[in-house]
Design a protein around this motif. Structure first.
Motif, short mmCIF file in Angstrom:
data_model
loop_
_atom_site.label_atom_id
_atom_site.label_comp_id
_atom_site.label_asym_id
_atom_site.label_seq_id
_atom_site.Cartn_x
_atom_site.Cartn_y
_atom_site.Cartn_z
N THR A 85 -8.23 -92.82 15.95
CA THR A 85 -7.58 -94.09 15.64
C THR A 85 -7.57 -94.31 14.14
OG1 THR A 85 -8.40 -95.04 17.71
CG2 THR A 85 -7.62 -96.58 16.04
N ASN A 86 -6.40 -94.63 13.60
CA ASN A 86 -6.29 -94.93 12.18
C ASN A 86 -7.20 -96.11 11.81
OD1 ASN A 86 -5.01 -94.49 9.58
ND2 ASN A 86 -4.06 -96.49 9.91
N ASP A 87 -7.88 -96.01 10.67
CA ASP A 87 -8.77 -97.07 10.21
C ASP A 87 -9.93 -97.27 11.17
OD1 ASP A 87 -9.44 -98.89 8.21
OD2 ASP A 87 -8.58 -100.57 9.32
N GLY A 88 -10.45 -96.20 11.73
CA GLY A 88 -11.55 -96.29 12.68
C GLY A 88 -12.90 -96.20 11.99
N ALA A 89 -13.95 -96.79 12.62
CA ALA A 89 -15.31 -96.77 12.08
C ALA A 89 -16.26 -96.26 13.16
CB ALA A 89 -15.71 -98.17 11.62
N TYR A 90 -17.17 -95.35 12.77
CA TYR A 90 -17.98 -94.63 13.74
C TYR A 90 -19.44 -94.58 13.31
CZ TYR A 90 -13.41 -93.12 15.35
OH TYR A 90 -12.12 -93.11 15.80
N GLY A 91 -20.34 -94.61 14.30
CA GLY A 91 -21.77 -94.52 14.06
C GLY A 91 -22.51 -95.19 15.19
N LEU A 92 -23.76 -95.61 14.94
CA LEU A 92 -24.49 -96.38 15.94
C LEU A 92 -23.75 -97.69 16.20
CD1 LEU A 92 -27.13 -96.42 17.61
CD2 LEU A 92 -28.18 -97.69 15.71
N PHE A 93 -23.36 -98.36 15.12
CA PHE A 93 -22.47 -99.52 15.18
C PHE A 93 -21.15 -99.14 14.51
CE2 PHE A 93 -26.67 -101.34 15.42
CZ PHE A 93 -26.55 -102.41 16.29
N SER A 94 -20.05 -99.63 15.05
CA SER A 94 -18.75 -99.39 14.43
C SER A 94 -18.59 -100.23 13.17
CB SER A 94 -17.63 -99.72 15.42
OG SER A 94 -16.37 -99.72 14.79
N THR A 95 -18.40 -101.52 13.33
CA THR A 95 -18.23 -102.45 12.22
C THR A 95 -19.27 -103.56 12.33
OG1 THR A 95 -15.85 -102.04 12.10
CG2 THR A 95 -16.65 -104.08 11.11
N VAL A 96 -19.90 -103.89 11.21
CA VAL A 96 -20.92 -104.94 11.20
C VAL A 96 -20.53 -106.00 10.18
CG1 VAL A 96 -23.32 -105.48 10.63
CG2 VAL A 96 -22.79 -103.42 11.95
#
Length: 357
Positions: A85-96
């Motif tokens: 997905t364009n402009d996606g955020a990944y990790g334990l939390f996506s966006t905080v």
């Protein structure tokens, strides 16, 4: 009278429930956070999420606006993220856009994809504000490895850091990171990209290595990828203060933009403020020098590196700059500067004689 008392009890109960902490004991509890992203959580035990396998979403894939208190416990996991997905955020939390604190994370992440403007980290893909309140990550310890091979068809690359991928209108303070980060784009030990003037890193440390690679095509035109001990790219007005780096920094393309405390600044938008940092290690295989710390006359002075003055003088200068902030301390152990207060042991061992009779 009874009606008023009943209403008062309801108000008290509502207020207590609104601010009471929700306890997190297990993997199931943790994953259920996505159903209430405004909650006030406290972790009560170590959690092992295991191997996530191939996934196109962060573990908590919706924007987290509440407070998560790790209670000093660990969360462990490994994951293979596919950025679809364009402009996606990944990790334990996506966006905080809330607060993450007192959490230890140990993880290994592989990140692949072909979309643009991706963010990946072991803790939080993107840190941002919400309703004029800054996202906060504080008192967290993160260790592990990231191997990010994201490269978009328009040569966009990704933002990769152990703690945060992109810090936008947020603050990362009193955190430590250790491990290795490999990526294409903006790559940093703490954070990949500080993308606004409200981004700040304060009193953090990184020990490990950062490598910014390039595919056959040049990322970002002819500039190449950027690697830094704290940050891969710091925008105009971003602040990095009182941090410690001991790392090996490598960029296969943009050698001019490689530095240890923070990387290159954005020449189109002014300069970042990088003050009172200590850096040790190598840049592209060579011992770093003062140019590697700031890499621009636009940075504010007051940064230190190995070989400059005595270790004790540098530590004293940095502690004075901390101005009484008890969460920041530079110590000297065996002639080397370390971050955090180290308990001294007796120089002369005490021999205890035990009467076996």
């Amino acid at each position: 009278m009874a009606k008023r008392l009943f209403l008062a009890v309801l108000v008290l109960l509502f207020g207590f429930n609104a601010f009471s902490q929700i306890e997190i004991w297990s993997e199931t509890d943790f994953r259920n956070i996505k159903n209430n992203v405004n909650g006030n959580y406290v972790q009560k035990a170590p959690i092992d999420l295991g191997s996530i396998g191939d996934t196109s979403d962060a573990i908590i894939g919706t924007e987290f606006k509440g407070t998560y208190d790790g209670g000093g416990f660990n969360i462990t996991y490994s994951a293979s993220f596919d950025g679809t997905t364009n402009d996606g955020a990944y990790g334990l939390f996506s966006t905080v856009s809330g607060t993450i604190k007192n959490l230890n994370v140990n993880a290994n992440v592989t990140f692949t994809g072909t979309e643009n403007n991706m963010q990946v980290a072991l803790l939080c893909g993107r840190l941002k504000n919400n309703e004029n309140k800054r996202g906060i990550v504080e008192f967290c310890n993160v260790s592990g490895n990231i191997n990010s091979n994201v490269q978009a068809s328009n040569l966009g690359g990704s933002d990769a850091g152990l703690i945060v991928g992109e810090c936008k209108d947020g603050i990362i303070r009193y955190c430590s990171a250790s491990g290795n980060v490999v990526g294409i784009g903006y790559v940093g030990g703490i954070v990949g990209h500080m993308s606004s003037s409200n981004a700040e890193v304060l009193g953090c440390s990184f020990v490990g290595s950062v490598t910014a690679n390039n595919p056959n095509e040049a990322i970002f035109g002819t500039s190449g990828s950027f690697a830094g001990g704290i940050c891969g790219m710091a925008k105009d007005g971003a602040k990095i203060n009182l941090c410690y780096v001991n790392a090996d920094i490598t960029s296969s393309k943009r050698t001019e933009g490689v530095a240890c405390s923070a990387v290159w600044y954005d020449t189109d938008n002014g300069t970042a403020t990088v003050t009172n940092n200590y850096c040790a290690g190598t840049v592209n295989g060579e011992d770093l020098d003062s140019d590697d710390i700031t890499n621009s006359a636009g940075y504010v002075s007051g940064n230190y590196y190995g070989g400059q003055k005595s270790a004790q003088d540098i530590a004293d200068s940095l502690n004075n700059a901390a101005a009484g902030d008890t969460n920041i301390y530079f110590d000297v152990v065996n002639g080397e500067i370390v971050f955090g207060k180290v308990e001294k042991v007796c120089e002369t061992p005490i021999n205890l004689v035990v009467d076996k009779n």
